[in-house]
Design a protein around this motif. Structure first.
Motif, PDB file in Angstrom:
ATOM      1  N   ASP A  11       0.850  -1.243   0.113  1.00  0.00           N
ATOM      2  CA  ASP A  11      -0.229   0.044  -0.057  1.00  0.00           C
ATOM      3  C   ASP A  11       0.714   1.151   0.109  1.00  0.00           C
ATOM      4  O   ASP A  11       1.840   1.270   0.739  1.00  0.00           O
ATOM      5  N   ASP A  12       0.573   2.339  -0.937  1.00  0.00           N
ATOM      6  CA  ASP A  12       1.471   3.512  -0.919  1.00  0.00           C
ATOM      7  C   ASP A  12       1.234   4.316   0.303  1.00  0.00           C
ATOM      8  O   ASP A  12       1.944   5.426   0.551  1.00  0.00           O
ATOM      9  N   ASP A  13       0.249   4.031   1.138  1.00  0.00           N
ATOM     10  CA  ASP A  13       0.108   4.799   2.465  1.00  0.00           C
ATOM     11  C   ASP A  13       0.875   4.012   3.416  1.00  0.00           C
ATOM     12  O   ASP A  13       0.485   3.106   4.072  1.00  0.00           O
ATOM     13  N   GLU A  14       2.007   4.711   3.974  1.00  0.00           N
ATOM     14  CA  GLU A  14       2.939   4.001   4.732  1.00  0.00           C
ATOM     15  C   GLU A  14       2.227   3.835   6.194  1.00  0.00           C
ATOM     16  O   GLU A  14       2.424   2.836   7.101  1.00  0.00           O
ATOM     17  N   LEU A  15       1.243   4.828   6.507  1.00  0.00           N
ATOM     18  CA  LEU A  15       0.761   4.611   7.925  1.00  0.00           C
ATOM     19  C   LEU A  15      -0.347   3.362   8.180  1.00  0.00           C
ATOM     20  O   LEU A  15      -0.409   2.663   9.130  1.00  0.00           O
ATOM     21  N   ILE A  16      -0.963   3.254   6.934  1.00  0.00           N
ATOM     22  CA  ILE A  16      -2.040   2.186   6.705  1.00  0.00           C
ATOM     23  C   ILE A  16      -1.250   1.064   6.815  1.00  0.00           C
ATOM     24  O   ILE A  16      -1.597   0.146   7.573  1.00  0.00           O
ATOM     25  N   ALA A  21       0.170  -4.339   9.581  1.00  0.00           N
ATOM     26  CA  ALA A  21       1.286  -5.119   9.867  1.00  0.00           C
ATOM     27  C   ALA A  21       1.466  -5.283  11.017  1.00  0.00           C
ATOM     28  O   ALA A  21       1.390  -6.550  11.832  1.00  0.00           O
ATOM     29  N   ARG A  22       1.316  -4.296  11.954  1.00  0.00           N
ATOM     30  CA  ARG A  22       1.347  -4.424  13.631  1.00  0.00           C
ATOM     31  C   ARG A  22       0.184  -5.323  14.006  1.00  0.00           C
ATOM     32  O   ARG A  22       0.381  -6.232  15.022  1.00  0.00           O
ATOM     33  N   GLN A  34       5.498  -3.399   1.919  1.00  0.00           N
ATOM     34  CA  GLN A  34       6.313  -2.503   0.925  1.00  0.00           C
ATOM     35  C   GLN A  34       5.314  -1.478   0.375  1.00  0.00           C
ATOM     36  O   GLN A  34       3.990  -1.473   0.571  1.00  0.00           O
ATOM     37  N   ILE A  35       5.866  -0.158   0.159  1.00  0.00           N
ATOM     38  CA  ILE A  35       5.115   1.159  -0.106  1.00  0.00           C
ATOM     39  C   ILE A  35       5.178   1.431  -1.685  1.00  0.00           C
ATOM     40  O   ILE A  35       4.757   2.187  -2.064  1.00  0.00           O
ATOM     41  N   SER A  36       5.902   0.570  -2.584  1.00  0.00           N
ATOM     42  CA  SER A  36       5.787   0.515  -3.924  1.00  0.00           C
ATOM     43  C   SER A  36       5.905  -0.737  -4.829  1.00  0.00           C
ATOM     44  O   SER A  36       6.252  -1.760  -4.042  1.00  0.00           O
TER      45      SER A  36
END
Length: 467
Positions: A11-16, A21-22, A34-36
């Motif tokens: 997902d390109d939204d690192e926060l989401i 993942a947590r 991965q974000i890309s």
């Protein structure tokens, strides 16, 4: 904590993606984020995720649907759940047509994500079971441990303690036919019964190390990646992965190739497997039961078996004695198998064994052990038409050499040659009479039983005047 599955998040939204993942890690899953989409196909193939959570709108030239299409085109064995901010039915339908396992609409509830992931993993497990055609149920009534000898009672007591304790690696030794596979099934049963689990829901996979071709055994045990060898057109899970959470039985471990012994030892020590052609180690939680009829200490001395592997296996080892060393179990086992096959073949009139037959069975050496006893009793039940199984129903191997007379055996399709001799015509006539008796005078079936043509049988019937 037991790892429940491997989840790849893009997902390109690192926060989401970090938040997801947590939460998944806290729920017992192994994750990679991965974000890309850079090198995404290569990374998926290398990490072997069970499920991928994939955002549709990545803000790049290719979106999640493009990546999903690539995953399906490359036949990568992972299930994809698409994440979308579009709550219209159109995008969901398009995703499902391409091959998505499910989709989740943003903003989503963490509990919902975990529930969807667990549901997909359960489907994967069922598909793996069907693919391997593993035993979905273990009929313990058909594989009961029947014994009254103290040595077997002690083995059962100690083995149950080992199983209940959750020992991860167990070795069972003994001659062929002593019941090693039966004891292994009970270890599986006792282990998961102690955990409060239904054994029908837990994998139990049997592998005969001598039955698999040398060029396939490694990929069967540990799996392989796509193009690891010429015919590997897709990723494939190995039997250790398929047995996750359950039991894998490696029968005749003493005959395992030397190079595989070293890889097997690493699996036992690290509880991780690496697929053939793979680059990463995959954790497996599985009870390993190894059986062999070989003398492993002697095999170690002969340099046919690794000493370190033998020591690793023999920490918890059980030895099943041959049937000739526990003769008090022979009558009990014989009666048990008699009752089982009496019901199976609807022989209601069959009541037991004659004293002479019991004496012969008790003195026979039983080189094939319990398996041979079971086969002999089945044969006797099928061929006997009397209330008691008598000596004429037993195979000629039971008679001490040169002490038996010539007997016409209608119930036992064997002829014994006496010192007085017998003509070949008498042998032919006797066999034809037996075949006709066994088939209810059906000449077609009798010919098949004798492996001769129908016309040949008719000629022989006429020749010997058999009405």
């Amino acid at each position: 904590m037991k790892v429940k599955g491997r989840i790849f998040l893009l997902d390109d939204d690192e926060l989401i993606v970090t938040m997801l993942a947590r939460a998944l890690k806290n729920a017992g899953f192994e994750t990679q984020i991965q974000i890309s989409s850079k090198d995404i196909i290569e990374k998926i193939e290398a990490w072997h995720p069970d499920i991928m959570l994939l955002d549709i709108n990545l803000g790049e030239k290719r979106d999640g649907l493009d990546i999903l299409s690539e995953i399906k085109a490359n036949e990568i064995d992972t299930q994809v759940v698409l994440l979308t901010g579009d709550d219209t039915a159109e995008s969901a339908i398009k995703a499902m047509k391409i091959g998505a396992a499910d989709y989740l609409t943003k903003p989503f509830n963490i509990d919902e994500v975990i529930m969807v992931v667990k549901g997909i993993l359960e489907k994967i497990k069922l598909q793996d079971e069907v693919r391997f055609l593993r035993k979905s149920k273990l009929d313990y009534a058909q594989h009961e441990i029947v014994a009254e000898s103290q040595i077997i009672k002690n083995i059962i007591e100690n083995t149950k303690k080992i199983a209940v304790a959750g020992v991860p690696t167990i070795l069972i030794t003994g001659e062929s036919g002593t019941g090693k596979e039966v004891l292994a099934r009970y270890i599986h049963y006792w282990t998961h019964q102690a955990r409060g689990e239904q054994t029908d829901d837990v994998p139990y996979i049997e592998v005969n190390c001598t039955a698999l071709p040398d060029n396939l055994i490694e990929s069967e045990l540990f799996g392989h990646t796509k193009w690891a060898f010429t015919d590997a057109k897709t990723d494939k899970k190995g039997l250790f992965e398929l047995a996750e959470g359950g039991t894998i039985l490696l029968d005749e471990i003493g005959d395992m190739r030397a190079d595989l012994q070293s890889k097997f030892l690493r699996v036992l020590e690290n509880r991780k497997v690496r697929r053939l052609g793979g680059k990463i180690d995959l954790p497996v939680e599985v009870t390993v039961i190894a059986t062999t009829n070989r003398d492993l200490p002697q095999a170690v001395d002969d340099k046919d078996f690794r000493e370190d592997l033998f020591f690793r296996l023999s920490t918890f080892a059980m030895h099943l004695p041959p049937l000739r060393d526990r003769r008090e179990d022979i009558p009990l086992l014989a009666r048990y198998f008699l009752e089982h096959f009496r019901q199976k073949y609807a022989k209601k009139n069959l009541q037991g064994f004659s004293p002479e037959a019991e004496k012969l069975m008790n003195t026979y050496k039983w080189p094939g052990n319990v398996r041979e006893l079971k086969n002999v009793i089945e044969r006797c039940v099928v061929l006997s038409n009397e209330e008691l199984i008598d000596i004429d129903n037993l195979p000629f191997e039971f008679y001490p050499e040169r002490t038996f007379p010539f007997v016409e055996r209608r119930k036992n399709a064997r002829l014994i040659l006496s010192e007085k001799g017998i003509s070949l015509d008498e042998v032919e006539k006797d066999l034809i009479k037996q075949a006709l008796s066994l088939t209810g005078n059906n000449q077609t079936k009798a010919a098949k039983l004798l492996n001769i043509s129908y016309d040949t049988l008719r000629y022989q019937v006429k020749k010997f005047d058999l009405k």
